[in-house]
Each structure stands twice: as structure tokens, then as C-alpha cells.
Design a protein around this motif. Sequence first.
Motif, PDB file in Angstrom:
ATOM      1  N   SER A   2       0.828  -1.201   0.000  1.00  0.00           N
ATOM      2  CA  SER A   2       0.000   0.000   0.000  1.00  0.00           C
ATOM      3  C   SER A   2       0.863   1.252   0.000  1.00  0.00           C
ATOM      4  O   SER A   2       2.055   1.211   0.294  1.00  0.00           O
ATOM      5  N   HIS A  17      -3.668   3.124   0.859  1.00  0.00           N
ATOM      6  CA  HIS A  17      -4.028   3.187  -0.546  1.00  0.00           C
ATOM      7  C   HIS A  17      -4.290   4.639  -0.905  1.00  0.00           C
ATOM      8  O   HIS A  17      -5.360   5.067  -1.269  1.00  0.00           O
ATOM      9  N   SER A 279      -5.040   1.557  -9.300  1.00  0.00           N
ATOM     10  CA  SER A 279      -4.426   0.533  -8.450  1.00  0.00           C
ATOM     11  C   SER A 279      -4.731   0.775  -6.979  1.00  0.00           C
ATOM     12  O   SER A 279      -4.906  -0.178  -6.211  1.00  0.00           O
ATOM     13  N   TYR A 283      -6.576  -1.919  -4.549  1.00  0.00           N
ATOM     14  CA  TYR A 283      -6.024  -2.382  -3.280  1.00  0.00           C
ATOM     15  C   TYR A 283      -7.047  -2.217  -2.157  1.00  0.00           C
ATOM     16  O   TYR A 283      -7.219  -3.109  -1.312  1.00  0.00           O
ATOM     17  N   ARG A 287      -8.597  -5.176   0.250  1.00  0.00           N
ATOM     18  CA  ARG A 287      -8.441  -5.132   1.703  1.00  0.00           C
ATOM     19  C   ARG A 287      -9.801  -5.174   2.399  1.00  0.00           C
ATOM     20  O   ARG A 287      -9.905  -5.677   3.523  1.00  0.00           O
ATOM     21  N   GLU A 310      -2.732  -6.255  -8.033  1.00  0.00           N
ATOM     22  CA  GLU A 310      -2.541  -5.731  -6.684  1.00  0.00           C
ATOM     23  C   GLU A 310      -2.631  -6.865  -5.660  1.00  0.00           C
ATOM     24  O   GLU A 310      -1.881  -6.890  -4.683  1.00  0.00           O
ATOM     25  N   GLU A 314       0.419  -7.973  -3.013  1.00  0.00           N
ATOM     26  CA  GLU A 314       0.301  -7.790  -1.575  1.00  0.00           C
ATOM     27  C   GLU A 314      -0.067  -9.086  -0.847  1.00  0.00           C
ATOM     28  O   GLU A 314       0.417  -9.340   0.244  1.00  0.00           O
TER      29      GLU A 314
END
Length: 476
Positions: A2, A17, A279, A283, A287, A310, A314
Motif C-alpha cells: 500500500s 491506498h 491501483s 487495493y 483489503r 494488486e 500484496e
Amino acid sequence: MSDVQEATNQLLDVNLHGNQRSIQVTESAPRSESEHLQVTIGATVPTGFEQTAADEVREKLGSSCKISKDRGKIYFDISVESLAQEEVLKDFEELAGKLPWSEPLKVWNVNTSFKKKKTKRKKINQNSSKEKIDNGQGDKADERDDKKGFTNKTLDSHILDYYENPAIKEEISTLVGDDLASCKDETDEGSKGETPEVLKFRVTCNRAGEKHCFSSNEAARDFGGGVQDYFKWKADMTNFDVEVLLNIHDNEIVVGIALTEESLHRRNITHFGPTTLRSTLAYGMLRLCAPQPTDIIVDPMCGTGAIPIEGATEWSNCYHIAGDNNPLAVNRAANNISSLLTKSQIKEGKVFWGLPIDAVQWDICNLPLRTGSVDIIVTDMPFGKRMGSKKRNWNLYPACLREMSRVCRPGTGRAVLLTQDKKCFTKALSGMGHVWRKVHTVWVNIGGLHAAVYLLKRTPQAFVHPVEQNGERTPW
């Protein structure tokens, strides 16, 4: 990774983000050099995901986080070691000389040194991988490039979409002053006779609120004039070293120094399509559904692959599938995955065996996946504007939700779906209440469009295909 964590890693490397980061200049008591340097980091995040980003800060950094009244901004403290109109404008000019610039500039210097080293290593790798065909002039050219360093930045389009905030009435990046600034007379004893480097700067003003008696242009002009008088820096619109941010929201003013050269919403994407998702927003959507190790995560309408890319970056302990019915979209997603693999190989300096991600062409209404085999579905559904049509969505949305409920694991499966066609989606979801339950809605701004991100939970009820109900055998 992030934006929040990347910003901290860069500071700690002396590697949301959010879209762009800055150091906030605030009043603080004097402290000795031996004490830890505490700074306030400002991060711009997709509107609607402020709380998600704040939770990430608390989780990864253990720092308290303040969500600004102006949507799309958060502020958090970290340790560098651990990580009348004329009268009002006159106040802006005098403000520059009253602010404690010392510590924010120290952090800016640390961040800049890191970027210089990174750029130099990149140039060395590029030069070693290709033959020199410049008849002996290559060394001189490289020397000129090294002298320019990070100062030769180009004005990128991120200035135009620096904030995803519809409340901002004016957002103007302003060049303050055209005259050359004189150099400071102070020099070190060991560098007498040498001309000290004069930093170039720019002021970017972002203003929200309707009760101001000045424009963003005027505020940036007068504040920038004060900065120029105080530091004797040279104003430069394109080849600037320091970008000073002047954020004004109603009667609140936040002054900061930008740490990133450009917005991070385009990270990991090299091949763009007509509706490429940011992006940073991708993200945030991932999440929101809290992926767990070994989860199978599918984006059935992946476009250029922003969401699964993404995710693979992550949450590498999950398996990600990018699919689309358009062969051009699948090709763009595959190219983005390939570019990311190449980038990872260069970063690691060794053979990189791959990412937990695949791209495939399929029909969203007839996915080649087993029933109940997917843990999470995250996708950007067609708005019916640039892609598809509102009329087509009335048939597409119910069919998509039905097929998603088939492949998603009953009881534990979840889906995060983005759409601007809220009326159509609400209607489709109302007919799927036996398999999908709405948990949460996040309101976001997508290029000026008021859209929604829906978090859905798969109910424990098993999927029953319509043909099965008629006594026929289902192919799955």
C-alpha cells in the motif's frame, strides 16, 4: 504494498491506498538532535476508503491516524528512525516565514537521497545490459545525466487528478514567480569558492470550500512568494526539486512537502484500457474483503488486471485468477503481469519464478470453475457508459450475481463489487437475497461519477441451478 507502507519503508531505508504522500508542516517544540525525529505523513486515499486506510496505518505502523474533514486525506505521525482579500493573501505570504521547515526538509532530504540511489542503480543496470553505440560519447552523456539527478522531472498528468474529491472547487498547480532567485551566501568552510546548489520549487494549491475570498491561484502565488523570499529558492514549474503542497479546506490550512514524484494509482500497470481501474482503489477493494492465506480470489471481469495484480503483489499467499470475455482485455492483463514479473526480477536481482496469478478468457455468465470453489470475488462491474450499456446491465447483473453465487463458497465466501449503476445492481441483488447478503457499502468517486463498492457475504444456502430444479442434470 500500500501507499502508506511504501511511504514508511522509503523513510526507514536511510524501501492505501493513497495516491500521493506529503510531510505535514506543523508547529512543534524545539528538540535536541539526539531525540527521535517525529513527522506527520499526509496520504491521499481513494474517497470512501479513508477508514480502511486508517485501519491499515494502525495495523502496520501502530500509529494513531486522523481522518481529515476533506474526503480522501488521512494524517499519521511516525518516527523516521522507526519510520479582506488583500489582508488574507498577505497572511499567506507571511505564513511561509513562520512555519517550522527544518524537520520536514530533513525528511525530504532523506527521501530524496533514497530516490537518487535507486535511480543511479537503475541506470547502471540499464547501461550494463546494452551495447554502447555512441562512439565514446556515452560516458559524457551519463555524467550529464548524473549531474541532473532527480531534478529533471516532467509535469505529469497526475496534477490534473491529484485528488479524487468532487468537493474541491478549484485545484490548480501554480507556478509562483518567474524571476531567478539568488543563491544563499552561506557556504561550508571546505567548499569555499564553489557555487551552492539552488533548489527549484513549485507550489501546488488544493482548495475546497465556497466561503473563500481568494482563488487557489492567488493563494499559491502569494504563499509561494513568501517561500521564495524565505529560502531564496528558484521557482520552476516542470524541473522542480521540491513540491510544496498548500491544502485548504474551509478554514483549515495544511502545508506539506511532497514525498512522491507522481500519483501511485498507476503503479504496476503498463498497458491501459478504456476503463482501467486505479491501483489504489483496487487495493482498497481487496483489503475490504480481508483475504486469508490460501484463499482463491477471482476477478471475473478483470479488464487490464489491476485488481488481481494488486492482490498477487500484496497477498502472495493467495491464488489470483484474472478473467474477461474480451480477448484484448485478457491480452492487456497478461502483458501487465509479464511487466510486473520483469520488474520483480530486476528488483530481486535474481531469477523470479513467478506470481500466484493466471489470466484466462471466459464468459462471466458461464465460468469454467467448480461450484463452491472460490473464496473471494472482487471485480469492477460495467457501468454502462464506456463499456456496455445501462439497458444491457438489467440482464447482465442478475446473471453475474447468479453465477458468482454458484462458484463462491457457501457460508464463508464473499464478494466486493464496484458499480456506478446502483439502481440496476440494487434491483438485481434484491432477487438474490437467498444467496447474497449485503454487509457494507462504500461510496466512492470514480472520475466524477458517484459509484458504490458493495461488500457481500455468501449465505450458507447451497446453490441450486435452474435446470436442476426441473429435474435435469447440471454440467457442474
